[in-house]
Enzyme design. Structure first.
Site, short mmCIF file in Angstrom:
data_model
loop_
_atom_site.label_atom_id
_atom_site.label_comp_id
_atom_site.label_asym_id
_atom_site.label_seq_id
_atom_site.Cartn_x
_atom_site.Cartn_y
_atom_site.Cartn_z
N ARG A 116 22.29 38.92 37.09
CA ARG A 116 22.47 38.55 35.38
C ARG A 116 20.99 37.68 34.96
O ARG A 116 20.46 36.67 35.85
CB ARG A 116 23.74 37.82 35.45
CG ARG A 116 25.01 38.64 35.32
CD ARG A 116 25.94 37.82 35.27
NE ARG A 116 27.03 37.79 36.59
CZ ARG A 116 27.80 37.17 36.70
NH1 ARG A 116 28.32 36.33 36.24
NH2 ARG A 116 28.59 37.46 38.01
N GLU A 148 38.01 28.61 46.86
CA GLU A 148 38.80 28.99 45.54
C GLU A 148 40.01 29.55 46.02
O GLU A 148 41.10 29.18 45.28
CB GLU A 148 37.75 30.05 44.84
CG GLU A 148 36.73 29.45 44.08
CD GLU A 148 35.82 30.66 43.57
OE1 GLU A 148 34.93 31.18 44.56
OE2 GLU A 148 35.72 30.94 42.63
N ASN A 193 43.15 37.80 44.54
CA ASN A 193 42.13 38.02 43.50
C ASN A 193 42.00 39.41 43.26
O ASN A 193 41.61 40.36 43.96
CB ASN A 193 40.90 37.42 44.12
CG ASN A 193 39.66 37.62 42.89
OD1 ASN A 193 39.82 38.31 41.88
ND2 ASN A 193 38.65 36.81 43.43
N ARG A 211 44.58 34.89 40.80
CA ARG A 211 43.18 34.25 39.89
C ARG A 211 43.03 35.19 38.53
O ARG A 211 43.36 36.30 38.74
CB ARG A 211 41.87 34.72 40.80
CG ARG A 211 40.70 34.31 40.08
CD ARG A 211 39.37 35.14 40.51
NE ARG A 211 38.45 34.68 39.71
CZ ARG A 211 37.26 35.33 39.64
NH1 ARG A 211 37.05 36.48 40.30
NH2 ARG A 211 36.29 34.86 39.18
N HIS A 245 34.01 29.89 36.93
CA HIS A 245 34.06 29.36 38.02
C HIS A 245 34.75 27.99 38.33
O HIS A 245 34.47 27.15 39.35
CB HIS A 245 32.36 29.11 38.55
CG HIS A 245 31.54 30.17 38.90
ND1 HIS A 245 30.29 30.02 38.72
CD2 HIS A 245 32.00 31.40 39.61
CE1 HIS A 245 29.80 31.40 38.93
NE2 HIS A 245 30.70 32.32 39.39
#
Ligand code: ADP
Length: 393
Positions: free
Chosen positions: A236, A379, A7, A88, A177
């Site tokens: 957010r 992930e 990542n 990713r 996601h």
């Protein structure tokens, strides 16, 4: 077979080296502050963690340093042992509906989506470039945050805006996601042994999204054109009235870019509470009587609960609700605050079962109409598994 999952962010690079198909984690670590003066890296291997400062001007040096450490620490005896690298990649537009082997042409096609994710995609591709040089014999695979959601139908991905915005500029819901939602969906499906499972998966960490999934197909997900949409998150705002932007720009004399930055970085739990974006700090503040922290938690829980109720309707009744990611896995208070707001669905928690962190576990009461599970996400493993599958194709 050894597969490494990567990542790459703008100033960081995280890796996990797996043995597959056993799913064993061999080593993991991060390179941080790439391009800054005080860059450093950490590597976890054999129950130990090393931390070193080093000059890491670009991702290429990070990858070269990692290759050297893998050999020096005897994690691998030859770099050729690493047969696959899974990257990713945040945005694959509507084109990349599944993970893909990376070559020059594919990388070029992916970079066409850089403008949709300018903070992430170019950085992800720097990682790809560095690994293609460092491990030229390994298969390189791109795993997109957006792919899993590309099974959505038009009715769920189109915004009610001029159709031309979609046709000419690609304005639509993409969702993010996806790797996490797919992973926890597959895990719970395997566990419950039901192929046509209807699930609502709640990935709530720093970022957050809820997804309605029927028989492996995404019906709808709460993030949208960008990861700013949907739920309230750590920093957010999630969904707000779009007219607020122009109004606040005029009032504060700031640009749309500056206002959007405030929606991304100064809103959510942080914005409402004024305390922190981290729910642990919020929970501590609530314990010491901070009312705005309580308000922030209540708004957060209410947003998640309302998405669950809406998605239960879209699925015509879900078989299972799943909580995952930082808050979903670890915060019993947040799970309780959310589930207490979906009583109308006949969903109730078993408070004793819910009193835990980070375990794969059923946390609902016996008479809950929909069972609720915590399923830890992974992930990195999902990225490695897709890479492994493409290697063996
Ligand atoms: P990211 O989206 O960055 O991957 P994570 O999924 O790791 O984030 O989630 C991070 C969030 O998880 C933290 O901000 C924190 O609020 C929450 N979290 C982690 N552990 C706990 C805990 N024990 N109790 C409450 N919240 C927690």
């Amino acid at each position: 077979m050894k597969i490494i999952s990567i990542n790459a962010g703008s100033s960081s690079l995280k890796f996990t080296l797996f043995e597959l198909p056993e799913r064993t984690t061999i080593a993991s670590g991060t390179f941080e502050k790439i391009g800054l003066e005080d860059s450093f890296y950490t590597i976890k291997y054999n129950g130990e963690k090393i931390r070193k400062e080093a000059s890491i001007p670009t991702h290429t040096e990070a990858v070269d340093t990692l290759m050297k450490e893998l050999l020096d620490m005897n994690i691998v005896s030859s770099l050729d042992e690493i047969e696959g690298v899974g990257h990713r990649i945040v945005h694959g537009g509507s084109e990349f509906t599944e993970s893909v082997v990376l070559n020059d042409d594919v990388v070029k096609r992916i970079s066409a989506y850089n403008e949709y994710a300018p903070l992430h995609n170019p950085a992800n591709l720097l990682g790809v470039e560095a690994f293609r040089k460092a491990l030229p014999n390994a298969i390189q695979v791109g795993v997109f945050d957006t792919s899993f959601h590309q099974s959505m139908d038009e009715i769920h991905y189109l915004y009610p805006v001029p159709y031309e915005w979609y046709e000419k500029y690609g304005v639509r819901r993409y969702g993010f996601h996806g790797t996490s939602h797919k992973y926890v969906y597959n895990e719970i499906k395997k566990f419950l042994g039901k192929d046509n499972l209807k699930a609502i998966t709640c990935h709530i960490g720093n970022g957050g999204s809820v997804t309605a999934i029927d028989s492996g197909k995404v019906i709808e997900t709460s993030m949208g054109f960008t990861p700013l949409a949907g739920l309230m998150m750590g920093t957010r705002s999630g969904d707000i009235d779009p007219s607020i932007l122009e109004f606040i720009c005029n009032k504060k004399g700031i640009t749309i870019g500056e206002a959007t930055n405030e929606l991304n970085k100064k809103s959510g739990l942080l914005g409402v509470s004024g305390v922190s974006s981290d729910s642990r700090d919020i929970e501590d503040a609530i314990a010491s009587g901070n009312e705005r922290a309580k308000l922030a938690q209540d708004i957060y829980a209410s947003k998640v609960a309302n998405y669950i109720a809406m998605y239960n309707n879209m699925l015509d009744g879900a078989d299972v609700i799943v909580f995952t990611a930082g808050l979903g896995e670890n915060s019993k208070d947040m799970r309780e605050a959310i589930v207490s707001r979906i009583h109308s669905l006949g969903v109730t928690l078993d408070l004793d079962a819910n009193n835990m962190r980070g375990e794969f576990k059923c946390v609902s009461s016996k008479d809950s109409k929909i069972p609720v599970y915590v399923v830890p996400t992974n992930e990195e493993l999902m990225i490695a598994l897709d890479t492994y599958d493409l290697k063996n194709k």
